[in-house]
Design a protein around this motif. Sequence first.
Motif, PDB file in Angstrom:
ATOM      1  N   GLN A  51       0.837  -1.192   0.000  1.00 25.60           N
ATOM      2  CA  GLN A  51       0.000   0.000   0.000  1.00 25.60           C
ATOM      3  C   GLN A  51       0.878   1.250   0.000  1.00 25.60           C
ATOM      4  O   GLN A  51       1.796   1.385   0.811  1.00 25.60           O
ATOM      5  N   ALA A  52       0.569   2.152  -0.897  1.00 25.69           N
ATOM      6  CA  ALA A  52       1.343   3.387  -1.003  1.00 25.69           C
ATOM      7  C   ALA A  52       1.058   4.308   0.178  1.00 25.69           C
ATOM      8  O   ALA A  52      -0.064   4.352   0.677  1.00 25.69           O
ATOM      9  N   ASP A  53       2.059   5.039   0.633  1.00 27.57           N
ATOM     10  CA  ASP A  53       1.813   6.106   1.604  1.00 27.57           C
ATOM     11  C   ASP A  53       2.155   7.465   1.015  1.00 27.57           C
ATOM     12  O   ASP A  53       2.057   8.485   1.692  1.00 27.57           O
ATOM     13  N   PHE A  54       2.567   7.485  -0.256  1.00 24.33           N
ATOM     14  CA  PHE A  54       2.784   8.743  -0.968  1.00 24.33           C
ATOM     15  C   PHE A  54       2.264   8.563  -2.387  1.00 24.33           C
ATOM     16  O   PHE A  54       2.665   7.630  -3.093  1.00 24.33           O
TER      17      PHE A  54
END
Lengths: 249, 249
Positions: A51-54
């Motif tokens: 999962q991306a956080d940016f």
Amino acid sequence: MYSVRMRAAQGGAHEVGGHHISGAERIVSQEMVVQTTNDMLKRAFSHTRGQADFINIVVEKIDEDKMEEVPLLSVHTVLGNDVTAGHRAALKSLTQAGVTVRAAQSGMAALLSLTDSMGGAMLLCAVTGRRLDDTGLRGVRVSRMDIGDEQGFTAMLGDKDINNTHVREALVLASKVAAAPGMVAELCWSDDPEYTTGYVASSAGYIRIPHCKSLGSLLGGRVFFVKPDADMDMVEDYLRHQSVLVRMT
Amino acid sequence: MYSVRMRAAQGGAHEVGGHHISGAERIVSQEMVVQTTNDMLKRAFSHTRGQADFINIVVEKIDEDKMEEVPLLSVHTVLGNDVTAGHRAALKSLTQAGVTVRAAQSGMAALLSLTDSMGGAMLLCAVTGRRLDDTGLRGVRVSRMDIGDEQGFTAMLGDKDINNTHVREALVLASKVAAAPGMVAELCWSDDPEYTTGYVASSAGYIRIPHCKSLGSLLGGRVFFVKPDADMDMVEDYLRHQSVLVRMT
């Protein structure tokens, strides 16, 4: 028309050392911008790589007078049962496209020695195999392209039973890349752990190669082989900035 | 929680000389990211300053342990019938907040001499009025803040009959800014041609000042007055990067 592009990373932005999760490129009408953006966000939040956080999304109007059309590459699939066969087929396809054995081996070695996904591509000399761009671990990102006839594209891929996101996006990207000034060939396999089919592409066609890596591997990337006398500024500018619609032939 | 921020320009990206159209800042739960992004896109496409042709949206996970809470500033409105009265009230409010007459005049002159919207703020010395940041025409953008209690905020603003986007966003921003290390006061009026009410804010409160510019003017901006001995790196880092939730008091 608008270029809509997304890049997503984990552990912060790509610029500050974040780990590349996914990217996407579309060219759509203004009415489709919101839907396209939503699809990209959903994808960044639910990628098989994590999962991306940016997430960075850019929406940019395209000057239609400056848009180029390039032909969609024809698609072929070779057979093979394992990674050894896959790598052998990739080397053979590259040399048939005009890459020297030495440069093809060098490109294979570059992909096999990756320790993280690059997001962008490495540019190598098609004769010596030497790296020509100076973008390090980020690579050169190919941007601003899409298929011109989406319905026709979907129908064509459906007929061949390869209508998945990987093929859709890679075929559009490879069609743009193959039309770049000084381009000889491209070698790619995905960084998606669930997708092991790679390809070699050149203006002669897009050759799908099963088993370019083991299932579960997070390591993949792109190598572009360019002519020794290619104008690198021109090549990189085309790859990054030229708006391209890919035309069904 | 996620920081969702948008900046929009016309004539290309801000970095390549595009003309600033609008910006927005939110901190929301993951479930609200898509909706928030959609709202920001709609806004960029239908701003009173013109239609954007470049929109950049960043979605970034926030480390909740590092989030700060600051108090919401109390809101007051002064009276006045024209721009002369507005500017007089702004000067008076600034000096009451601790800015010297000379620095207050210098800040007013800086805003009045703008020829385009800056997007970010100018940082001036609260004693000499000298510009302290080196961000030129772009200014320092205040980022990563939102109201903690949205319903309470809406109710409070509704009671005062000032529940509009300008006040909502400016009051949250000004509350973050007033809590910055070394901050003395802020002077702002909008670049929205349809919104002429400006404000002076400091930790003592947020003073709304009608008629800071003429209706129809596209010129507005922000000036932050900081103490002469403020650590500018720390101030700019706080303004740009510190995640802040504004608390109703």
